[in-house]
Design a protein around this motif. Structure first.
Motif, PDB file in Angstrom:
ATOM      1  N   GLY B  14       0.764  -1.239   0.000  1.00  0.00           N
ATOM      2  CA  GLY B  14       0.000   0.000   0.000  1.00  0.00           C
ATOM      3  C   GLY B  14       0.797   1.291   0.000  1.00  0.00           C
ATOM      4  O   GLY B  14       0.216   2.379  -0.074  1.00  0.00           O
ATOM      5  N   ILE B  16       2.824   2.746  -2.263  1.00  0.00           N
ATOM      6  CA  ILE B  16       2.737   3.558  -3.477  1.00  0.00           C
ATOM      7  C   ILE B  16       1.370   4.231  -3.577  1.00  0.00           C
ATOM      8  O   ILE B  16       1.266   5.434  -3.832  1.00  0.00           O
ATOM      9  N   SER B  17       0.324   3.455  -3.354  1.00  0.00           N
ATOM     10  CA  SER B  17      -1.003   4.050  -3.522  1.00  0.00           C
ATOM     11  C   SER B  17      -1.270   5.119  -2.468  1.00  0.00           C
ATOM     12  O   SER B  17      -1.891   6.143  -2.755  1.00  0.00           O
ATOM     13  N   ASN B  18      -0.763   4.906  -1.252  1.00  0.00           N
ATOM     14  CA  ASN B  18      -0.977   5.915  -0.219  1.00  0.00           C
ATOM     15  C   ASN B  18      -0.179   7.189  -0.476  1.00  0.00           C
ATOM     16  O   ASN B  18      -0.686   8.295  -0.303  1.00  0.00           O
ATOM     17  N   THR B  20       1.059   8.270  -3.427  1.00  0.00           N
ATOM     18  CA  THR B  20       0.565   8.979  -4.622  1.00  0.00           C
ATOM     19  C   THR B  20      -0.808   9.582  -4.354  1.00  0.00           C
ATOM     20  O   THR B  20      -1.119  10.675  -4.839  1.00  0.00           O
ATOM     21  N   GLY B  21      -1.603   8.891  -3.546  1.00  0.00           N
ATOM     22  CA  GLY B  21      -2.905   9.454  -3.169  1.00  0.00           C
ATOM     23  C   GLY B  21      -2.744  10.748  -2.371  1.00  0.00           C
ATOM     24  O   GLY B  21      -3.482  11.722  -2.582  1.00  0.00           O
ATOM     25  N   HIS B  24      -1.751  13.542  -4.691  1.00  0.00           N
ATOM     26  CA  HIS B  24      -2.949  13.879  -5.467  1.00  0.00           C
ATOM     27  C   HIS B  24      -3.899  14.747  -4.649  1.00  0.00           C
ATOM     28  O   HIS B  24      -4.416  15.769  -5.123  1.00  0.00           O
ATOM     29  N   ASN B  29       0.569  16.966  -9.190  1.00  0.00           N
ATOM     30  CA  ASN B  29       0.512  16.030 -10.296  1.00  0.00           C
ATOM     31  C   ASN B  29       1.844  15.295 -10.350  1.00  0.00           C
ATOM     32  O   ASN B  29       2.909  15.917 -10.403  1.00  0.00           O
ATOM     33  N   ILE B  30       1.759  13.958 -10.340  1.00  0.00           N
ATOM     34  CA  ILE B  30       3.011  13.176 -10.346  1.00  0.00           C
ATOM     35  C   ILE B  30       3.573  13.164 -11.759  1.00  0.00           C
ATOM     36  O   ILE B  30       2.905  12.744 -12.703  1.00  0.00           O
ATOM     37  N   LEU B  33       7.813   8.774 -11.366  1.00  0.00           N
ATOM     38  CA  LEU B  33       7.854   7.881 -10.211  1.00  0.00           C
ATOM     39  C   LEU B  33       8.754   6.721 -10.557  1.00  0.00           C
ATOM     40  O   LEU B  33       8.574   6.063 -11.578  1.00  0.00           O
TER      41      LEU B  33
END
Lengths: 283, 283, 283, 283
Positions: B14, B16-18, B20-21, B24, B29-30, B33
């Motif tokens: 989790g 990466i998703s956390n 990047t979230g 966001h 804006n990424i 990565l």
């Protein structure tokens, strides 16, 4: 008829003009000459290819005169090779097949101008490949107990088949002084590292551990000192933190087979000379 | 506004998703990565570049929230960098000028995005080059007697000028623990061999002696163990029996300056992370 | 269970966090993520490998939800691949055997994770090698008269064996639009030059004529424009005035087989994406 | 005293032995010999370095005898060079500074054994660098209108300073026939691509467009045909989809300067010979 002459002696004035004059006087046309002088060691090396019209050359007579007039004068070590003779090469393997496949496919294609009277292995794993390419395969297990007997068997086969030189195509055994003495500078090994970095066992693991950004492979003549013989050929490829040891091994396989084949070809074409534990590689 | 975030922690589900979230949710804006997981060590690395609209980002607030929500949760070591800050780099040299010329010409051209407050040398030989490029030059002789005093002077200057990292551009002195402790993984050296082969003094002589067919150069972070720090960049070039030691040195110069510059650029762009005496080099 | 997802869409904010969040919510652990944004074209590419605990993943359900929530939202082209399926690869050859030997020995060793249902050739010369490696061989002669019929036969075989992609391993025929349409970005060719230099016939002759100091090989996807498709992999080697055309060809063979194998592996591992006649090659 | 003799003639039997015999008879010791035969063109090339004891050599007499006995006999084009004479090299630049910095720093270090009487540019941008290195700088603007006048000025300067050869260090102008006729095979250019790929303007843009995985640089003698003269040296570096055109340009800069310097050194050491729009590069 094409001849290749290799010369090695102390550097002295006039060698090139005298040798080329000699060839010229015997009706030969020089088609290639490469020479090297190691100034520190004061040693002279030459590789000379000449073309003689058919039947003009009396080989024993030529050799005698060359020795009498030039060999003695300059105290040369020299050898004459005819391009018509095909050297006999034996391959020693263990379980890895990539170098064996590469050598055998070059051999079958006629790219590698040798005879391969037999393959030897301490394991039976690659016998199918030998069969596939129609080359006799001898499975001679090697253990701590039977090392001497195995070697006797190796030496018997090498003698029986009149083998000129040996290629260790990822043969995972240390070759003993006895064999090296019979084949000095005639046993070619491939080591899976950029020597002298990572000599010995498990070089890819050591390279991974050290975090290098480039891995290599080294082909060298086998001497008694492990992985320390005269280097014939080396090449490298890049790696990164993203590569695992398994990736190192996979990338390394392509290096190993190409580097070993290049070294074998240089040897077959008599483009290598050895001194001071180094090689001169003619162009 | 562009930000670069570097993250290092134990690998967990989790992340990466956390992360990047989070970016966001803050209006970022990424734009890049890259991540790496060392499966053996179970460590996670990430480099993340984000673009925030002008003035939208309250840096201290962002840092606090990131730490509270993500840093703590995953027990991260992380850092945030703004692309507007220019790192301060000091160059240490001795008598060889090729790396210095190369760094300074890149600096003057704007290719190397750093400030260079000063150059230090234990010899006076290269002061002209410093002057030529308008960079202050400090001649601080180093002898067995005055090592500690010289280092005091180094440390004083580094502190005074607020130096971020140091480049040893063929600085022929061993750097002491004291300096390394102040600049951990922030002193970049260029060694003139393909490490770990030929560590220590006179690598070209050793390479010549061994008869290698390829020579190299290695840029690495300086640690207490000589020539054994984390490797940032390596490159190689071919040599042959025809090359003398002088030729090795001349060919090596071109390698050294290119490899060192690449390493410095990677460091400046914050594309390097260090762990287990190895580097992760982001793309 | 390991899955690989490839995504291609217009670049938009939030994609990475939404996709990784989705994987996370389904119980997947991301083990690899590489992304690329082409800023000029404003296109986003991603390759994502995830690990799901055994049996947790209902593939059709996963696909449906992914499409409903993400695919539609971002107007993605995306695909999901399971690491358990082995792609079916057909090899087309003519008379040169080095690439065929190389591919087949990697296949037999398990290094190349594909099925090879058959080899096709317009000549009979290499049937022995096919037999040697136990792979069915179809000799389908191609002449100016029978081109369409030959192609019908190719298409019939490809369909019958359910072939996923085709490797032209020095197949000396131009492949027609009909075949390309059935296998878009799924026919891999090896061209024996450093494209775009020396496209077309006899590149080694042209390179020799031009006096280049480096020769190359290029593996690319086949499109209707001859030797102008998206480049997957290239590599080079040095040559000199001393090399004849025959030498170029011999040196080139080693390049060709290595470059082709690398390209095939990248394709098999789904590390290639194509757009604007270029490739994105994931790490 | 060291001499270098370059020979070019139709291939005939006995040349090497006669030339080396001649040197030997004059008291010279051959310290290096490299020869090449182009078998298709039946042309012979040789580079011969000899060492004569001090004062033993009467140069005009040597030249006369060489011509009378060997030059005439074999219809040779040949030249004799003394290692004591330092060639005069002029540098032409526009706005890019990396090649200029590299050449000048090698010159100042004594690595490049030439005199540099002046630098010419069609822009004033790099005058500071010239000043920094104490080399006269002539700003000669070039427009469509004044091309002939500018060239007159170039020719005048070249004559005044007795310039031996010219280096175009990213000089962004096409050199006219008039200048080339005065300096045949004596104008060295660096082109920022792997020629013959991407000849002409904006090669990095073209390489990016084509999606190549390797970019290169080529140094060649200037002929009337644009970017089509005899190639002296080439080198390459890898790129990927992740690199922008700006990245290509940055990576290319390092290639360009290294490749150009190598070519200049080969020329200065008289290791290049030109025929059939190709070069022989001696070792």
């Amino acid at each position: 008829m094409k001849t290749t002459i290799l010369i090695y002696c102390q550097d002295q004035a006039g060698i090139i003009s005298n040798v080329t004059g000699f060839i010229h006087s015997k009706g030969g046309n020089i088609i290639y000459l490469d020479q090297h002088v190691d100034k520190e060691a004061n040693v002279f090396f030459m590789r000379l290819q000449s073309d003689f019209e058919k039947n003009i050359l009396d080989i024993p007579q030529f050799k005698k005169e060359f020795e009498d007039t030039l060999g003695n004068k300059y105290n040369m070590e020299w050898s004459l090779h005819l391009d018509t003779t095909m050297p006999k090469m034996s391959i020693f393997v263990s379980k890895y097949n990539h170098c064996l496949y590469d050598l055998l496919s070059r051999y079958k294609s006629g790219e590698l101008e040798v005879d391969i009277p037999f393959i030897v292995s301490n394991h039976d794993d690659l016998s199918d490949i030998a069969e596939q390419f129609d080359v006799p395969f001898y499975h001679i297990p090697v253990s701590t107990d039977n090392k001497a007997e195995a070697e006797n068997e190796h030496l018997r086969l090498l003698k029986e088949y009149n083998v000129d030189f040996i290629v260790l195509a990822r043969y995972m055994q240390i070759v003993s002084k006895r064999l090296i003495d019979v084949y000095p500078n005639k046993i070619i090994n491939i080591h899976h590292s950029f020597l002298p970095a990572f000599a010995g066992a498990k070089p890819y693991h050591a390279a991974f551990e050290r975090g290098v950004k480039i891995i290599g492979a080294t082909s060298h003549y086998v001497t008694e000192a492990l992985d320390a013989g005269p280097i014939i050929e080396q090449d490298v490829t890049t790696v990164s933190h993203a590569h695992t040891i398994k990736d190192f091994i996979a990338k390394g396989r392509d290096l190993e087979k190409i580097v070993l084949s290049r070294a074998v070809k240089l040897h077959v074409q008599r483009k290598t000379m050895v001194y001071n534990n180094k090689t001169v590689i003619f162009s």
